[in-house]
Design an enzyme around this catalytic site. Structure first.
Site, short mmCIF file in Angstrom:
data_model
loop_
_atom_site.label_atom_id
_atom_site.label_comp_id
_atom_site.label_asym_id
_atom_site.label_seq_id
_atom_site.Cartn_x
_atom_site.Cartn_y
_atom_site.Cartn_z
N ASP A 85 40.09 9.63 8.26
CA ASP A 85 39.37 10.66 9.00
C ASP A 85 39.60 12.01 8.32
O ASP A 85 40.69 12.26 7.78
CB ASP A 85 39.82 10.72 10.45
CG ASP A 85 39.36 9.52 11.27
OD1 ASP A 85 38.27 9.00 10.98
OD2 ASP A 85 40.07 9.13 12.20
N ASP A 88 32.00 7.51 11.85
CA ASP A 88 32.10 7.78 13.29
C ASP A 88 30.89 8.58 13.78
O ASP A 88 30.35 8.32 14.86
CB ASP A 88 33.38 8.57 13.60
CG ASP A 88 34.64 7.83 13.24
OD1 ASP A 88 34.63 6.59 13.21
OD2 ASP A 88 35.66 8.51 12.98
#
Length: 160
Positions: free
Chosen positions: A119, A137
């Site tokens: 991330d 995401d």
């Protein structure tokens, strides 16, 4: 053999997966774990790892979650391809499925290669930070919103 019209949706999913992986590799090569680069007020680039699911759900569960989310992504991906085969002519629904598929495969690759998801997008307000996320995401979330919107459409055979 691919049904006519289905190839564009699989191509879109592939492009999302490639962009997701390319951005993760770029961040991995430019950052050390935990590095933060402020871009503008409310947005940073960071490098962090997520062993759980969305928003670090089950990230500290002890390791079993890696296998669970890997299997889940595989099952969901197969189901989405089957649904695309049937619904490739329904633009909004097929777009939603493609976004979710590309994101699911992007994060699946991370889980298989690294045991966690990379991330790097950090959105915040004041001192409150949204959990870090990535392109995959984002695609999954946009796809989910499109699916909800699509669920409100009237069936073609329904009259007003």
């Amino acid at each position: 053999m691919l049904k006519q019209g289905m190839a564009r949706w699989l191509l879109l999913a592939f492009i999302i997966m490639v962009v997701d992986q390319a951005t993760k590799l770029a961040i991995e090569s430019a950052f050390e774990f935990g590095d933060v680069l402020p871009i503008f007020n409310g947005f940073n680039l960071v490098l962090t790892y997520n062993k759980g699911a969305a928003f670090s759900f089950l990230a500290t569960a002890g390791g079993w979650q890696r296998h669970f989310f890997t299997l889940l992504a595989l099952v969901v991906s197969v189901a989405i391809v089957a649904m695309l085969r049937k619904h490739h002519g329904e633009t909004r629904f097929a777009l939603a499925l493609s976004l979710i598929l590309g994101g699911a495969v992007g994060n699946l690759i991370d889980r298989l290669l690294y045991g966690h998801v990379i991330d790097f997008l950090d959105v915040y307000w004041g001192t409150s930070h949204w959990p870090a996320f990535n392109i995959a995401d984002s695609a999954i979330c946009v796809g989910a919103v499109l699916m909800v919107l699509d669920s409100f459409k009237k069936p073609a055979d329904q009259t007003t």
